[in-house]
Design a protein around this motif. Sequence first.
Motif, mmCIF file in Angstrom:
data_model
loop_
_atom_site.group_PDB
_atom_site.id
_atom_site.type_symbol
_atom_site.label_atom_id
_atom_site.label_comp_id
_atom_site.label_asym_id
_atom_site.label_seq_id
_atom_site.Cartn_x
_atom_site.Cartn_y
_atom_site.Cartn_z
ATOM 1 N N PRO A 245 0.815 -1.222 0.000
ATOM 2 C CA PRO A 245 0.000 0.000 0.000
ATOM 3 C C PRO A 245 0.847 1.271 0.000
ATOM 4 N N MET A 246 2.007 1.209 0.621
ATOM 5 C CA MET A 246 2.919 2.355 0.601
ATOM 6 C C MET A 246 3.314 2.702 -0.834
ATOM 7 N N SER A 247 3.657 1.692 -1.599
ATOM 8 C CA SER A 247 4.063 1.890 -2.990
ATOM 9 C C SER A 247 2.919 2.454 -3.826
ATOM 10 N N ILE A 248 1.717 2.015 -3.534
ATOM 11 C CA ILE A 248 0.550 2.524 -4.259
ATOM 12 C C ILE A 248 0.395 4.027 -4.024
ATOM 13 N N VAL A 249 0.569 4.454 -2.791
ATOM 14 C CA VAL A 249 0.488 5.896 -2.482
ATOM 15 C C VAL A 249 1.562 6.655 -3.259
ATOM 16 N N MET A 250 2.800 6.173 -3.205
ATOM 17 C CA MET A 250 3.892 6.858 -3.909
ATOM 18 C C MET A 250 3.650 6.917 -5.409
ATOM 19 N N LEU A 251 3.275 5.803 -5.995
ATOM 20 C CA LEU A 251 3.094 5.746 -7.446
ATOM 21 C C LEU A 251 1.889 6.561 -7.908
ATOM 22 N N THR A 252 0.922 6.739 -7.023
ATOM 23 C CA THR A 252 -0.261 7.531 -7.368
ATOM 24 C C THR A 252 0.075 9.024 -7.466
ATOM 25 N N PHE A 253 0.966 9.498 -6.608
ATOM 26 C CA PHE A 253 1.212 10.937 -6.520
ATOM 27 C C PHE A 253 2.553 11.412 -7.068
ATOM 28 N N LEU A 254 3.467 10.506 -7.340
ATOM 29 C CA LEU A 254 4.801 10.914 -7.787
ATOM 30 C C LEU A 254 5.164 10.287 -9.130
ATOM 31 N N ASN A 255 5.771 11.082 -9.991
ATOM 32 C CA ASN A 255 6.264 10.553 -11.273
ATOM 33 C C ASN A 255 7.552 9.771 -11.069
ATOM 34 N N ARG A 256 8.441 10.328 -10.284
ATOM 35 C CA ARG A 256 9.730 9.681 -10.022
ATOM 36 C C ARG A 256 9.840 9.452 -8.523
ATOM 37 N N THR A 257 9.848 8.211 -8.120
ATOM 38 C CA THR A 257 9.834 7.895 -6.695
ATOM 39 C C THR A 257 11.240 7.929 -6.098
ATOM 40 N N PRO A 258 11.344 8.327 -4.835
ATOM 41 C CA PRO A 258 12.648 8.307 -4.169
ATOM 42 C C PRO A 258 13.344 6.951 -4.185
ATOM 43 N N PRO A 259 12.632 5.809 -3.993
ATOM 44 C CA PRO A 259 13.359 4.542 -4.073
ATOM 45 C C PRO A 259 14.087 4.366 -5.413
ATOM 46 N N LYS A 260 13.485 4.836 -6.486
ATOM 47 C CA LYS A 260 14.124 4.733 -7.799
ATOM 48 C C LYS A 260 15.347 5.662 -7.870
ATOM 49 N N GLN A 261 15.198 6.870 -7.321
ATOM 50 C CA GLN A 261 16.328 7.816 -7.289
ATOM 51 C C GLN A 261 17.488 7.245 -6.469
ATOM 52 N N ILE A 262 17.161 6.713 -5.314
ATOM 53 C CA ILE A 262 18.183 6.166 -4.415
ATOM 54 C C ILE A 262 18.906 4.997 -5.079
ATOM 55 N N THR A 263 18.140 4.115 -5.702
ATOM 56 C CA THR A 263 18.731 2.957 -6.388
ATOM 57 C C THR A 263 19.638 3.416 -7.520
ATOM 58 N N LYS A 264 19.167 4.369 -8.307
ATOM 59 C CA LYS A 264 19.954 4.881 -9.434
ATOM 60 C C LYS A 264 21.259 5.511 -8.938
ATOM 61 N N GLU A 265 21.168 6.347 -7.906
ATOM 62 C CA GLU A 265 22.368 6.993 -7.357
ATOM 63 C C GLU A 265 23.350 5.961 -6.805
ATOM 64 N N THR A 266 22.822 4.964 -6.120
ATOM 65 C CA THR A 266 23.674 3.929 -5.527
ATOM 66 C C THR A 266 24.398 3.141 -6.620
ATOM 67 N N LEU A 267 23.655 2.735 -7.636
ATOM 68 C CA LEU A 267 24.270 1.975 -8.728
ATOM 69 C C LEU A 267 25.293 2.827 -9.487
ATOM 70 N N GLN A 268 24.957 4.075 -9.748
ATOM 71 C CA GLN A 268 25.888 4.950 -10.477
ATOM 72 C C GLN A 268 27.157 5.225 -9.674
ATOM 73 N N SER A 269 27.038 5.243 -8.351
ATOM 74 C CA SER A 269 28.238 5.446 -7.535
ATOM 75 C C SER A 269 29.196 4.260 -7.655
ATOM 76 N N ALA A 270 28.660 3.116 -8.101
ATOM 77 C CA ALA A 270 29.486 1.927 -8.334
ATOM 78 C C ALA A 270 29.776 1.755 -9.826
ATOM 79 N N ASP A 271 29.579 2.826 -10.604
ATOM 80 C CA ASP A 271 29.775 2.816 -12.062
ATOM 81 C C ASP A 271 28.917 1.780 -12.770
#
Length: 145
Positions: free
Chosen positions: A17-43
């Motif tokens: 249900p948490m994910s449903i709330v986020m996906l309903t109101f946000l285009n780009r979710t923080p979990p996606k941002q965090i994952t992207k930043e983490t992966l990019q920090s490891a090239d």
Amino acid sequence: MKKFFLAGENGFLATIPMSIVMLTFLNRTPPKQITKETLQSADIYPSRRSLKLASLIAHFSFGTVAALPYVFVNTKKSNNVFIKGSLYGLVVWGTNYLLALPAFNSSAGAPKMSVKKNLTMIASHIVWGVALATLSQYADKNRSR
């Protein structure tokens, strides 16, 4: 030990249900941002599809692990799942979005997010906490039968 497995399972389920709330109101979710930043920090620069899958796995894994300390908070002193769950969800949000993410200079930290995104994340963590508390209370009642 069984309590921790159950708490993890409840945390995983509460992430839905948490994910449903986020996906309903946000285009780009923080979990996606965090994952992207983490992966990019490891090239590591994943495709969109791989990033979506990695962020989904990371988010549900985090929801599972973040629920484990709830075992210590979930006492018989209060049966009000809304209060216990809301407070626990806010503590998880604050610990991560006000402390941990800013410490790592993440763009997903609360100081770098818009008011709308912060309010959505606060609401989604309250939903997660209440769902966790509700599932935990249900499991406790069934276990005591």
